[in-house]
Design an enzyme around this catalytic site. Structure first.
Site, mmCIF file in Angstrom:
data_model
loop_
_atom_site.group_PDB
_atom_site.id
_atom_site.type_symbol
_atom_site.label_atom_id
_atom_site.label_comp_id
_atom_site.label_asym_id
_atom_site.label_seq_id
_atom_site.Cartn_x
_atom_site.Cartn_y
_atom_site.Cartn_z
ATOM 1 N N LYS A 45 -1.421 -1.136 -4.136
ATOM 2 C CA LYS A 45 -2.420 -0.077 -4.027
ATOM 3 C C LYS A 45 -1.653 1.242 -4.061
ATOM 4 O O LYS A 45 -0.876 1.547 -3.149
ATOM 5 C CB LYS A 45 -3.247 -0.176 -2.750
ATOM 6 C CG LYS A 45 -4.275 0.961 -2.677
ATOM 7 C CD LYS A 45 -5.193 0.901 -1.489
ATOM 8 C CE LYS A 45 -6.183 2.082 -1.546
ATOM 9 N NZ LYS A 45 -7.075 2.133 -0.371
ATOM 10 N N TYR A 84 0.865 -1.179 0.000
ATOM 11 C CA TYR A 84 0.000 0.000 0.000
ATOM 12 C C TYR A 84 0.902 1.230 0.000
ATOM 13 O O TYR A 84 1.481 1.587 1.023
ATOM 14 C CB TYR A 84 -0.905 -0.065 1.236
ATOM 15 C CG TYR A 84 -1.887 1.069 1.410
ATOM 16 C CD1 TYR A 84 -2.177 1.968 0.394
ATOM 17 C CD2 TYR A 84 -2.568 1.218 2.610
ATOM 18 C CE1 TYR A 84 -3.087 2.997 0.570
ATOM 19 C CE2 TYR A 84 -3.492 2.233 2.806
ATOM 20 C CZ TYR A 84 -3.733 3.121 1.783
ATOM 21 O OH TYR A 84 -4.651 4.146 1.969
#
Length: 276
Positions: free
Chosen positions: A173, A143
């Site tokens: 992400k 992330y």
């Protein structure tokens, strides 16, 4: 290598954590939230305990319970439930990763630690590797959100050779505005079946987002808007965030109606008050 049921793609909802006016998690509406995402929005993949879900503002026990509730209520309804397990402490992150595997989550994601920060790619990957190893059967996602972590290592650099060190790595992400970095991530990994999730919501429904950004937009305002459009009381955020103002809520409601985005007309005063 871990293999998800299918590649994570399409819309992935970064879920809000509903709260009461006293700052406690409102677990009672998560089942309703699942049904709203699936039946009203056609969204069957979710990202739990991330930024929008105030994951780092929750205790470890709260994060475990939130993850359990989403997995339980989403069973046979949601396709993939990815749990964010990032933490400042490696041990806590590993504990959350193990827990995600135990409850039947479909993947885990981790941000870079942001107090004592990794200073280069190798240090960051070593940290991620240790977390991923705690849940060796689960797909692992990095992330990337440098505006909040302060870790400026480019995602493209992190991805270079990452699967050799983290065999369960399945994707990224990307929550940053450096579109060149994102494009290079995609271009340089075309031969791999990585999932690339773009997480800067401001680049999506721009007619509305451009309007609310001028009013002040963040997690607090997201909770207010979600209450408006879904009819589910998302409540206020947890401190240090403050509730969205009544002025913001009223202006956002008027704009949503003008764009025909707001079809839920029977909001109760209690629901509005929970986010105003």
């Amino acid at each position: 290598m871990a293999s998800p049921k299918k590649k994570l793609q399409g819309l992935v909802a970064a879920t809000i954590t509903p709260m009461t006016e006293h700052g406690e998690i409102n677990f009672s509406v998560i089942g309703q939230y699942v049904d709203y995402l699936v039946k009203e929005q056609g969204v069957k993949n979710i990202f739990v305990n991330g930024t929008t879900g105030e994951g780092l503002s929750l205790s470890i026990s709260e994060r475990r319970r939130v993850a359990e509730e989403w997995v339980t209520k989403g069973r046979n309804k949601l396709d993939q439930v990815v749990i964010h397990v990032g933490a400042l402490s490696l041990k806590e992150s590993q504990e959350l990763a193990q827990h995600a595997a135990e409850i039947g989550a479909d993947g885990i994601a981790v941000i870079a630690p942001f107090f004592l920060k990794p200073w280069n790619k190798d240090v960051l990957i070593n940290f991620l590797k240790e977390v991923a190893a705690a849940a060796p059967a689960l797909p692992f996602y990095y992330y990337h959100i440098p505006a909040l972590t302060g870790v400026k290592i480019r995602a493209e650099e992190v991805l270079d050779g990452i699967q050799e060190k983290i065999p369960t790595f399945q994707g990224l992400k990307f929550s940053d505005t450096d579109l060149l970095d994102f494009a290079q991530c995609v271009d340089q990994n075309r031969q791999r079946q990585f999932a690339f999730l773009f997480g800067v919501d401001e680049f999506c429904i721009q007619r509305f987002i451009n309007f609310v950004v001028k009013l002040g937009f963040g997690v607090s305002q997201t909770k207010a808007i979600m209450t408006l459009v879904s009819g589910i009381p998302m409540g206020p955020p947890r401190l240090p965030l403050q509730k969205a103002s009544r002025e913001f809520t009223d202006n956002a409601e008027a704009k949503l109606r003008s764009l025909d985005f707001l079809s839920f007309n029977d909001l109760k005063d209690g629901n509005l008050e929970a986010c105003s």
